[in-house]
Design an enzyme around this catalytic site. Structure first.
Site, PDB file in Angstrom:
ATOM      1  N   GLY A   1     -42.210 -34.882  12.094  1.00 56.56           N
ATOM      2  CA  GLY A   1     -42.475 -34.477  13.411  1.00 56.56           C
ATOM      3  C   GLY A   1     -43.396 -35.095  14.335  1.00 56.56           C
TER       4      GLY A   1
ATOM      5  N   ASP B   1     -44.671 -24.807  13.154  1.00 59.02           N
ATOM      6  CA  ASP B   1     -44.690 -23.907  11.586  1.00 59.02           C
ATOM      7  C   ASP B   1     -44.860 -24.815  10.653  1.00 59.02           C
ATOM      8  OD1 ASP B   1     -42.365 -21.561  10.572  1.00 59.02           O
ATOM      9  OD2 ASP B   1     -44.418 -21.809   9.995  1.00 59.02           O
TER      10      ASP B   1
ATOM     11  N   HIS C   1     -43.411 -14.462  11.077  1.00 54.02           N
ATOM     12  CA  HIS C   1     -42.593 -15.303  12.379  1.00 54.02           C
ATOM     13  C   HIS C   1     -42.385 -14.432  13.334  1.00 54.02           C
ATOM     14  CE1 HIS C   1     -41.189 -16.837   8.163  1.00 54.02           C
ATOM     15  NE2 HIS C   1     -41.219 -18.140   8.982  1.00 54.02           N
TER      16      HIS C   1
ATOM     17  N   GLN D   1     -42.244 -32.794  -1.330  1.00 51.68           N
ATOM     18  CA  GLN D   1     -43.182 -31.580  -1.980  1.00 51.68           C
ATOM     19  C   GLN D   1     -42.733 -30.763  -3.087  1.00 51.68           C
ATOM     20  OE1 GLN D   1     -43.687 -29.503   2.035  1.00 51.68           O
ATOM     21  NE2 GLN D   1     -41.472 -29.568   2.363  1.00 51.68           N
TER      22      GLN D   1
HETATM   23  N1  SAM Z   1     -44.844 -20.126   7.029  1.00 52.45           N
HETATM   24  C1  SAM Z   1     -45.436 -21.351   6.314  1.00 52.45           C
HETATM   25  C2  SAM Z   1     -47.111 -21.116   6.309  1.00 52.45           C
HETATM   26  O1  SAM Z   1     -47.546 -20.049   7.096  1.00 52.45           O
HETATM   27  O2  SAM Z   1     -47.781 -21.823   5.758  1.00 52.45           O
HETATM   28  C3  SAM Z   1     -45.180 -22.742   6.844  1.00 52.45           C
HETATM   29  C4  SAM Z   1     -43.576 -22.754   7.635  1.00 52.45           C
HETATM   30  S1  SAM Z   1     -42.764 -23.860   6.735  1.00 52.45           S
HETATM   31  C5  SAM Z   1     -42.231 -23.730   4.973  1.00 52.45           C
HETATM   32  C6  SAM Z   1     -43.648 -25.312   6.446  1.00 52.45           C
HETATM   33  C7  SAM Z   1     -42.783 -26.492   6.920  1.00 52.45           C
HETATM   34  O3  SAM Z   1     -43.392 -27.690   7.360  1.00 52.45           O
HETATM   35  C8  SAM Z   1     -41.993 -27.127   5.805  1.00 52.45           C
HETATM   36  O4  SAM Z   1     -40.750 -26.850   5.808  1.00 52.45           O
HETATM   37  C9  SAM Z   1     -42.331 -28.776   5.729  1.00 52.45           C
HETATM   38  O5  SAM Z   1     -41.210 -29.378   5.176  1.00 52.45           O
HETATM   39  C10 SAM Z   1     -42.555 -28.861   7.036  1.00 52.45           C
HETATM   40  N2  SAM Z   1     -43.553 -29.923   7.436  1.00 52.45           N
HETATM   41  C11 SAM Z   1     -44.676 -30.402   6.659  1.00 52.45           C
HETATM   42  N3  SAM Z   1     -45.225 -31.770   7.184  1.00 52.45           N
HETATM   43  C12 SAM Z   1     -44.204 -31.993   8.315  1.00 52.45           C
HETATM   44  C13 SAM Z   1     -43.984 -33.185   9.332  1.00 52.45           C
HETATM   45  N4  SAM Z   1     -45.050 -34.104   9.102  1.00 52.45           N
HETATM   46  N5  SAM Z   1     -43.071 -33.130   9.862  1.00 52.45           N
HETATM   47  C14 SAM Z   1     -42.253 -32.031  10.165  1.00 52.45           C
HETATM   48  N6  SAM Z   1     -42.055 -30.946   9.364  1.00 52.45           N
HETATM   49  C15 SAM Z   1     -43.111 -30.982   8.240  1.00 52.45           C
END
Ligand code: SAM
Length: 293
Positions: free
Chosen positions: A147, A165, A70, A39
């Site tokens: 994930g 999240d 959070h 990303q």
């Molecule tokens: N607080 C944010 C929101 O409200 O949109 C989201 C929190 S966080 C920044 C989102 C996280 O999801 C990122 O760290 C990203 O790398 C992770 N992510 C996206 N796709 C994923 C996957 N397939 N497996 C694990 N993590 C994933």
């Protein structure tokens, strides 16, 4: 992502709220702009929200109001569970969800699985007000990986609480399959019988169709499904959350019960308490019948 918007604004980020509405946030400084394997990542300093993390042009969390997101994501489910010892977090790269989970004294292990190891390292370096050292807590176990694959391979009946999240269901591809029926089936499989899960679910008002897709997939797997949302200023919308369980009902907790758990576990908070909990499950989630996604 970072354009000159005009003399009166100076440098700013323009965040797409929908395909026809935007949020313009004036920048003090562009601290970091890079592309990881997964990303586009920007760490910016803004006048209105302090330091912020952006992924693929979407504000993820900011210094000013990340606690609202959070605390509202984590504590309703953690407080509803009588003894959350084994917790799984999927996503949450900034480490703030991990920080909030570790505030609960019964937690023995908090496993955090994020696909983007480079982003976690960026968070460690530039977003210390988010993780506050949570990555170094002996109960924390950070795993870098998808994930979806992790959950599919994980042992059954292991977790008391699962917290999703992830990036928004309507944003980039990498998280989309973690809002699917199949994924929630696997999440339920790895939860203990009286476990509870919660996911951030983007925004029902601006993305009603996507929201209904996520909601129906959770309802297909869990007997008790509770929807709630809370205004996050830097998102310029109320962020939706959906909790699912076969046994536990967050809407069944009263104000005193919530405050008692917070006190017993000595959870230090800025927003969440019994009143906040009750208000979350009293408010009706709205969907625009005007916006066509
Ligand atoms: N607080 C944010 C929101 O409200 O949109 C989201 C929190 S966080 C920044 C989102 C996280 O999801 C990122 O760290 C990203 O790398 C992770 N992510 C996206 N796709 C994923 C996957 N397939 N497996 C694990 N993590 C994933």
């Amino acid at each position: 992502m970072v354009n000159k918007v005009g003399l009166k604004y100076g440098p700013a980020v323009i965040e797409g709220v929908t395909k026809d509405s935007v949020l313009i946030v004036r920048l003090k400084e562009l601290i970091l702009a890079t592309r990881t394997k997964f990303q586009e990542v920007q760490v910016v300093s803004t006048y209105d929200f302090g330091r912020a993390l952006m992924l693929d042009g979407y504000i993820q969390s900011t210094e000013a109001d990340e606690f609202m997101y959070h605390e509202t994501l984590v504590h309703p489910s953690m407080v509803t569970h009588p003894s959350p010892q084994q917790v799984l977090i999927v996503g949450g790269g900034e480490g703030a969800t991990l920080r909030e989970v570790l505030k609960h004294s019964p937690v023995k292990e908090a496993v955090m699985v994020d696909i983007d190891g480079e982003l976690v390292e960026i968070s460690k370096k530039y977003l210390d007000f988010m993780h506050k050292g949570a990555f170094d807590d002996p109960r924390a176990k950070v795993i870098i990986g998808d994930g979806y694959e992790f959950v599919k391979r994980e042992n059954s009946s292991k977790y008391d609480v699962v917290i999703l999240d992830l990036t928004d269901p309507y944003s980039t591809e990498i998280a989309s399959k973690l809002y699917s029926r199949e994924f929630y089936y696997e999440v339920k499989r790895i939860m203990k019988r009286n476990g509870i899960m919660v996911t951030q679910a983007g925004n029902s008002y601006f993305y009603p169709r996507t929201y209904d897709y996520v909601l129906s997939n959770i309802k297909a797997n869990f007997r008790i499904v509770r929807e709630y949302w809370y205004w996050i200023p830097s998102f310029s919308y109320a962020c939706n959350f959906i909790a699912g369980s076969d046994v536990l009902d967050p809407a069944g907790m009263n104000e005193d019960e919530v405050n008692k758990v917070i006190k017993e576990r000595n959870v230090k908070l800025r927003l969440y308490d019994g009143k906040h909990h009750i208000s979350l499950f009293k408010s009706r989630v709205l969907k625009s019948d005007f916006i066509r996604e």
